[in-house]
Design a protein around this motif. Structure first.
Motif, PDB file in Angstrom:
ATOM      1  N   ARG A  45      -0.937  -4.304  -7.293  1.00 54.61           N
ATOM      2  CA  ARG A  45      -1.416  -3.255  -6.390  1.00 54.61           C
ATOM      3  C   ARG A  45      -0.296  -2.257  -6.090  1.00 54.61           C
ATOM      4  O   ARG A  45      -0.517  -1.047  -6.007  1.00 54.61           O
ATOM      5  CB  ARG A  45      -1.926  -3.864  -5.084  1.00 54.61           C
ATOM      6  CG  ARG A  45      -3.249  -4.610  -5.209  1.00 54.61           C
ATOM      7  CD  ARG A  45      -3.606  -5.285  -3.896  1.00 54.61           C
ATOM      8  NE  ARG A  45      -3.710  -4.330  -2.812  1.00 54.61           N
ATOM      9  CZ  ARG A  45      -3.765  -4.683  -1.515  1.00 54.61           C
ATOM     10  NH1 ARG A  45      -3.699  -5.956  -1.181  1.00 54.61           N
ATOM     11  NH2 ARG A  45      -3.876  -3.776  -0.573  1.00 54.61           N
TER      12      ARG A  45
ATOM     13  N   VAL B 217      -7.930   1.731  -4.591  1.00 52.06           N
ATOM     14  CA  VAL B 217      -6.966   0.679  -4.927  1.00 52.06           C
ATOM     15  C   VAL B 217      -7.469  -0.676  -4.465  1.00 52.06           C
ATOM     16  O   VAL B 217      -7.401  -1.663  -5.205  1.00 52.06           O
ATOM     17  CB  VAL B 217      -5.591   0.991  -4.297  1.00 52.06           C
ATOM     18  CG1 VAL B 217      -4.652  -0.206  -4.452  1.00 52.06           C
ATOM     19  CG2 VAL B 217      -4.972   2.224  -4.937  1.00 52.06           C
TER      20      VAL B 217
ATOM     21  N   THR C 174       0.819  -1.215   0.000  1.00 52.13           N
ATOM     22  CA  THR C 174       0.000   0.000   0.000  1.00 52.13           C
ATOM     23  C   THR C 174       0.850   1.260   0.000  1.00 52.13           C
ATOM     24  O   THR C 174       0.320   2.372  -0.032  1.00 52.13           O
ATOM     25  CB  THR C 174      -0.918   0.025   1.222  1.00 52.13           C
ATOM     26  OG1 THR C 174      -0.121  -0.027   2.421  1.00 52.13           O
ATOM     27  CG2 THR C 174      -1.882  -1.158   1.219  1.00 52.13           C
TER      28      THR C 174
ATOM     29  N   TYR D  92       0.013  -0.094  -9.046  1.00 49.57           N
ATOM     30  CA  TYR D  92      -1.193   0.673  -9.345  1.00 49.57           C
ATOM     31  C   TYR D  92      -1.382   1.848  -8.384  1.00 49.57           C
ATOM     32  O   TYR D  92      -1.856   2.912  -8.781  1.00 49.57           O
ATOM     33  CB  TYR D  92      -2.427  -0.238  -9.276  1.00 49.57           C
ATOM     34  CG  TYR D  92      -3.715   0.467  -9.642  1.00 49.57           C
ATOM     35  CD1 TYR D  92      -3.973   0.840 -10.962  1.00 49.57           C
ATOM     36  CD2 TYR D  92      -4.672   0.780  -8.675  1.00 49.57           C
ATOM     37  CE1 TYR D  92      -5.144   1.499 -11.310  1.00 49.57           C
ATOM     38  CE2 TYR D  92      -5.839   1.431  -9.016  1.00 49.57           C
ATOM     39  CZ  TYR D  92      -6.078   1.783 -10.325  1.00 49.57           C
ATOM     40  OH  TYR D  92      -7.226   2.442 -10.673  1.00 49.57           O
ATOM     41  N   THR D  93      -0.961   1.666  -7.123  1.00 46.58           N
ATOM     42  CA  THR D  93      -1.194   2.690  -6.107  1.00 46.58           C
ATOM     43  C   THR D  93      -0.724   4.086  -6.516  1.00 46.58           C
ATOM     44  O   THR D  93      -1.475   5.056  -6.378  1.00 46.58           O
ATOM     45  CB  THR D  93      -0.554   2.280  -4.769  1.00 46.58           C
ATOM     46  OG1 THR D  93      -1.200   1.090  -4.295  1.00 46.58           O
ATOM     47  CG2 THR D  93      -0.705   3.376  -3.719  1.00 46.58           C
TER      48      THR D  93
ATOM     49  N   ALA E  20      -3.199   5.515  -9.145  1.00 48.91           N
ATOM     50  CA  ALA E  20      -4.635   5.327  -8.933  1.00 48.91           C
ATOM     51  C   ALA E  20      -5.415   6.632  -9.100  1.00 48.91           C
ATOM     52  O   ALA E  20      -6.477   6.672  -9.720  1.00 48.91           O
ATOM     53  CB  ALA E  20      -4.896   4.731  -7.547  1.00 48.91           C
TER      54      ALA E  20
END
Length: 225
Positions: free
Chosen positions: A171, A140, A34, A174-175, A178
């Motif tokens: 992820r 996300v 994250t 992508y974070t 986003a």
């Protein structure tokens, strides 16, 4: 500010029951995925242990495992640092993701019934609301859940297992894009749902391929935005 970059109170203490080593590993991996722990960030065992409410030993073991898996770099005489992915690493991972998810979309179009479509629509609405609220973390997480649902609807166990191996890294990449992908990403999800609902395998494949390609391109262009 602690060098681990996690203010007190932001990370819950881990409960003792269960395999502590595994739980510390999962907690650190989630923080890296994250980007609460950012690429290149110095990871201090004692500080991480304090945040998680554990001794340094399970943290040390988790960092060694994360190093083996490519999430953490252990540097002699310097310590542990969150791995900084290269553009080539990201490109290779996101290209593989495109192949897996395009096939999943095709299979979902071939096999999905009304309950599956409704589940996708619900996730899409949740993602659209997250974008409207500028809640990047929720956007996300919902994006990951949406793609996982498509994979589930595909009904191919081997494909799902392969996708699970790259899910967390997707992820991770992508974070940082986003917010830039924002509404457009969910518009593409709506197009995918329509293709799956109409059982148009070719269209579902094309939409998913274009969708994942847009994310790959946005990642590479992120520094220019």
């Amino acid at each position: 500010m602690l060098s681990a970059g996690l203010p007190q109170g932001t990370v819950p203490k881990l409960e003792r029951p269960g395999p502590l080593r595994e739980r510390v590993y999962e907690a650190l991996l989630e923080l890296i995925t994250t980007r609460a722990l950012r690429p290149g960030q110095h990871l201090v065992e004692s500080e991480l242990a304090g945040h998680l409410g554990v001794s340094r030993q399970p943290v040390r073991e988790a960092l060694q495992r994360l190093n083996t898996e490519g999430w953490v770099d252990l540097r002699p005489a310097q310590g542990a640092f969150v791995h900084e992915p290269t553009e080539e690493e990201a490109d290779q991972l996101l290209s593989v993701r495109t192949l897996l998810e395009a096939e999943a979309a095709r299979l979902a179009a071939a096999h999905s019934g009304r309950p599956g479509i409704e589940a996708l629509e619900e996730l899409c609405a949740r993602g659209e609301q997250a974008v409207a609220d500028d809640d990047v973390d929720l956007a996300v997480a919902t994006n990951a859940a949406f793609h996982a649902k498509v994979m589930e609807l595909a009904g191919n166990v081997v494909l799902s297992e392969l996708a699970a191996q790259v899910d967390r890294r997707v992820r991770w990449y992508y974070t940082p894009v986003a917010r830039q992908r924002g509404t457009q990403s969910w518009t593409e999800h709506r197009e995918l749902i329509a293709a799956i609902a109409s059982r148009d395998e070719r269209r579902a494949t094309e939409v998913m391929r274009a969708h994942t390609e847009h994310t790959r391109q946005t990642y590479h262009l992120r520094e220019q935005s």
